[in-house]
Design a protein around this motif. Structure first.
Motif, PDB file in Angstrom:
ATOM      1  N   ARG A  19       0.820  -1.221   0.000  1.00  0.00           N
ATOM      2  CA  ARG A  19       0.000   0.000   0.000  1.00  0.00           C
ATOM      3  C   ARG A  19       0.858   1.278   0.000  1.00  0.00           C
ATOM      4  O   ARG A  19       0.364   2.350  -0.343  1.00  0.00           O
ATOM      5  N   ASP A  25       1.965   8.478  -3.098  1.00  0.00           N
ATOM      6  CA  ASP A  25       1.651   9.290  -4.282  1.00  0.00           C
ATOM      7  C   ASP A  25       0.331  10.034  -4.119  1.00  0.00           C
ATOM      8  O   ASP A  25       0.201  11.183  -4.546  1.00  0.00           O
ATOM      9  N   VAL A  26      -0.637   9.408  -3.455  1.00  0.00           N
ATOM     10  CA  VAL A  26      -1.916  10.093  -3.195  1.00  0.00           C
ATOM     11  C   VAL A  26      -1.701  11.253  -2.229  1.00  0.00           C
ATOM     12  O   VAL A  26      -2.211  12.355  -2.444  1.00  0.00           O
TER      13      VAL A  26
ATOM     14  N   GLY B  19      -6.911   6.265  -6.244  1.00  0.00           N
ATOM     15  CA  GLY B  19      -7.116   6.805  -4.901  1.00  0.00           C
ATOM     16  C   GLY B  19      -7.403   8.296  -4.858  1.00  0.00           C
ATOM     17  O   GLY B  19      -8.389   8.722  -4.253  1.00  0.00           O
ATOM     18  N   TYR B  20      -6.542   9.096  -5.525  1.00  0.00           N
ATOM     19  CA  TYR B  20      -6.738  10.542  -5.467  1.00  0.00           C
ATOM     20  C   TYR B  20      -8.038  10.942  -6.180  1.00  0.00           C
ATOM     21  O   TYR B  20      -8.733  11.863  -5.753  1.00  0.00           O
ATOM     22  N   ALA B  38      -6.202  10.175   3.513  1.00  0.00           N
ATOM     23  CA  ALA B  38      -5.588   8.957   2.965  1.00  0.00           C
ATOM     24  C   ALA B  38      -5.745   7.741   3.889  1.00  0.00           C
ATOM     25  O   ALA B  38      -6.043   6.635   3.442  1.00  0.00           O
ATOM     26  N   TYR B  42      -7.746   4.457   2.648  1.00  0.00           N
ATOM     27  CA  TYR B  42      -7.120   3.157   2.398  1.00  0.00           C
ATOM     28  C   TYR B  42      -7.564   2.080   3.396  1.00  0.00           C
ATOM     29  O   TYR B  42      -7.584   0.899   3.056  1.00  0.00           O
ATOM     30  N   ALA B  44     -10.608   1.907   4.385  1.00  0.00           N
ATOM     31  CA  ALA B  44     -11.895   1.507   3.798  1.00  0.00           C
ATOM     32  C   ALA B  44     -11.673   0.665   2.537  1.00  0.00           C
ATOM     33  O   ALA B  44     -12.334  -0.366   2.347  1.00  0.00           O
ATOM     34  N   LEU B  45     -10.730   1.106   1.677  1.00  0.00           N
ATOM     35  CA  LEU B  45     -10.466   0.355   0.435  1.00  0.00           C
ATOM     36  C   LEU B  45      -9.997  -1.069   0.747  1.00  0.00           C
ATOM     37  O   LEU B  45     -10.408  -2.036   0.104  1.00  0.00           O
ATOM     38  N   ASP B  46      -9.147  -1.190   1.776  1.00  0.00           N
ATOM     39  CA  ASP B  46      -8.615  -2.507   2.161  1.00  0.00           C
ATOM     40  C   ASP B  46      -9.754  -3.433   2.604  1.00  0.00           C
ATOM     41  O   ASP B  46      -9.811  -4.596   2.211  1.00  0.00           O
ATOM     42  N   GLN B  49     -12.195  -4.225  -0.373  1.00  0.00           N
ATOM     43  CA  GLN B  49     -11.577  -5.177  -1.303  1.00  0.00           C
ATOM     44  C   GLN B  49     -11.643  -6.594  -0.721  1.00  0.00           C
ATOM     45  O   GLN B  49     -11.952  -7.544  -1.434  1.00  0.00           O
ATOM     46  N   GLY B  64       5.516   9.659 -13.079  1.00  0.00           N
ATOM     47  CA  GLY B  64       6.326   8.970 -12.068  1.00  0.00           C
ATOM     48  C   GLY B  64       5.542   8.543 -10.830  1.00  0.00           C
ATOM     49  O   GLY B  64       6.133   8.076  -9.860  1.00  0.00           O
ATOM     50  N   ARG B  65       4.217   8.741 -10.834  1.00  0.00           N
ATOM     51  CA  ARG B  65       3.416   8.367  -9.661  1.00  0.00           C
ATOM     52  C   ARG B  65       2.518   7.172  -9.973  1.00  0.00           C
ATOM     53  O   ARG B  65       1.884   7.130 -11.034  1.00  0.00           O
ATOM     54  N   LEU B  66       2.483   6.236  -9.014  1.00  0.00           N
ATOM     55  CA  LEU B  66       1.685   5.020  -9.206  1.00  0.00           C
ATOM     56  C   LEU B  66       0.207   5.317  -9.001  1.00  0.00           C
ATOM     57  O   LEU B  66      -0.187   5.895  -7.983  1.00  0.00           O
ATOM     58  N   ARG B  67      -0.600   4.924  -9.971  1.00  0.00           N
ATOM     59  CA  ARG B  67      -2.054   5.068  -9.832  1.00  0.00           C
ATOM     60  C   ARG B  67      -2.697   3.703  -9.973  1.00  0.00           C
ATOM     61  O   ARG B  67      -2.647   3.106 -11.048  1.00  0.00           O
ATOM     62  N   ARG B  68      -3.241   3.221  -8.867  1.00  0.00           N
ATOM     63  CA  ARG B  68      -3.923   1.927  -8.889  1.00  0.00           C
ATOM     64  C   ARG B  68      -5.421   2.205  -8.950  1.00  0.00           C
ATOM     65  O   ARG B  68      -5.955   2.907  -8.083  1.00  0.00           O
ATOM     66  N   TYR B  70      -9.430   1.257  -8.917  1.00  0.00           N
ATOM     67  CA  TYR B  70     -10.374   0.328  -8.277  1.00  0.00           C
ATOM     68  C   TYR B  70     -11.704   0.405  -9.018  1.00  0.00           C
ATOM     69  O   TYR B  70     -12.079   1.459  -9.529  1.00  0.00           O
TER      70      TYR B  70
END
Lengths: 346, 109
Positions: A19, A25-26, B19-20, B38, B42, B44-46, B49, B64-68, B70
């Motif tokens: 995580r 990043d967020v 997330g953002y 945040a 997260y 709640a997301l955890d 999921q 350069g930023r990770l965007r996952r 959902y």
């Protein structure tokens, strides 16, 4: 000098590794221009969030842990098998009713109770399936708990004190259906539930399970018995002394055929589920309701008959079967665990 | 259903989001009243999921930023629909009672 990123990284070290980068990043996306340190509220929120995630995972496992996922799959298969058993009841009901309709030795209530007494039971499981399908998991859990409690209460009174309304029908669903119901309820309470189990199986396998269940159920019905006796009893046929025995005898003669089908379907399911950790756990859990069936078949093969003296014996057999299955699972996965222990980074 | 859960599921009902994106969308949905932090998001997301109400959709690296991303699952959509139904019933009951309430000045002395 520490940057905002460094300070966030220190806080995020409390979170599960997968995580951290995503959250960092967020947090950086949401930061104000020129912000040098996390606000007090953000710090408290991150600390509290980490505690919540860690506590939940400690209790339930990560992301619906392997056991939870296994239980979700076992719950789905159990629910489907209960529905299939309900289908068997539905197909057989008019035949059983017709065969016993002229039996003067039974009263009207006794007759109806014996022939159709489990109807509300199957109806309740059909309602559970609809609730699960529509996402009303909490209501479905309440209903399963109600069904199991009522069933246990009736059975306890019946076994201790003799005749009680629905006592006789309760004995007919006191072993395999009860154990399937138990698995389904456990799945609803402690895992993401049967609907999630169906998704884990994938569309093809998930839709093959009801087809296999229906095939299995139909092997236990009057039309399949007619294939053996060559005599089809239709609803409305007059009662003949011994007809019910003949019907039961025909069903017993189908035992070998059924056993082959059960074994073939079981092996097919095992082959599909054994590929994953959660699938193997589902198989181990499903041993619980399956063991009494094979114990009865084995007893019949050895002694020529099986003794049915209440649910206690089959329950103990089921628990013993589950213990053996769990032990077997442990042995199968031991080499992989040892390898993982030797190479923790793998 | 808690407010963060409701806001997250509502945000994802429109399509997969990262997330953002969920944070900004949830703020819009709540009319600016609620901004998910945040840690809350997260946690709640955890949980969502693990419960199968949302699932991972895809990952992207932007600047350069990770965007996952959902997405809402069918089970999640059903849970949200059930909550909307329950909220509607409560709102209607409240509106009925307020409408039946005597207005100030018309109450018996």
């Amino acid at each position: 000098m520490r940057t905002l990123e460094d300070r966030y990284r220190r806080l995020l070290a409390l979170y599960p590794p997968e995580r951290r980068q995503e959250m960092l990043d967020v947090l950086l996306d949401a930061a104000r221009p020129g912000q040098a340190r996390p606000s007090v509220v953000d710090t408290a929120d991150l600390l509290f969030g980490a505690v919540r995630i860690r506590a939940r995972r400690l209790v339930c496992g990560a992301g619906g842990g392997t056991w939870q996922q296994g239980l979700a799959i076992a719950g789905y298969v159990s629910l489907v098998l209960l529905l299939a058993d309900g289908l068997r009841f539905l197909v057989n009901a008019p035949y059983v009713l017709a065969l016993t309709a002229g039996d003067q030795s039974r009263g009207a209530f006794e007759h109806l109770s014996a022939a159709l007494g489990t109807g509300p039971y199957w109806l309740a499981w059909a309602a559970v399936a609809v609730l699960v399908r529509r996402g009303f998991r909490r209501t479905a859990t309440g209903l399963t708990a109600l069904v199991l409690t009522a069933q246990s209460a009736v059975l306890t009174v019946y076994l201790a004190h003799g005749p009680v309304p629905y006592g006789m029908p309760a004995t007919s669903v006191s072993t395999v259906p009860f154990l399937l119901g138990l698995l389904c309820t456990a799945s609803l309470v402690t895992s993401p539930g049967p609907a999630h189990g169906a998704r884990l199986l994938g569309r093809r396998v998930a839709s093959a399970v009801p087809a296999a269940g229906a095939l299995l159920a139909l092997l236990f019905t009057a039309p399949s018995a007619a294939l053996v006796t060559g005599r089809m009893y239709w609803p409305g046929d007059r009662y003949q002394p011994g007809a019910l025995d003949m019907f039961s005898g025909a069903l017993r003669m189908l035992q070998v055929g059924r056993l082959l089908v059960v074994a073939a379907l079981g092996i097919a399911l095992l082959a599909v589920l054994a590929r994953s950790g959660h699938g193997r756990r589902a198989c181990a859990l499903l041993v619980l309701p399956v063991t009494p069936v094979f114990a009865t078949v084995a007893e019949t093969a050895v002694r020529g008959f099986s003794v049915e003296d209440g649910p206690h014996g089959p329950m103990l057999t089921a628990v013993a079967g589950l213990a053996v299955a769990l032990g077997g699972l442990l042995l199968i996965e031991l080499p992989a665990r040892l390898r993982k222990g030797a190479h923790p980074s793998a | 259903m808690q407010e963060p859960t409701f806001l997250i599921l509502t945000a994802l009902a429109d399509g997969p989001q990262h997330g953002y994106g969920i944070i900004t969308d949830a703020e819009r949905i709540s009319g600016g009243r609620t901004r998910l932090r945040a840690g809350t998001l997260y946690a709640a997301l955890d949980r969502l999921q693990a419960d199968g109400l949302i699932g991972a959709d895809r990952e992207e690296v932007v600047d350069g930023r990770l965007r996952r991303y959902y997405r809402l699952t069918d089970e999640g959509a059903a849970a949200l629909a059930a909550e909307v139904d329950a909220l509607r019933r409560r709102t209607e009951a409240a509106a009925r009672r307020l409408a039946a309430r005597p207005r100030p000045g018309t109450a018996p002395a």
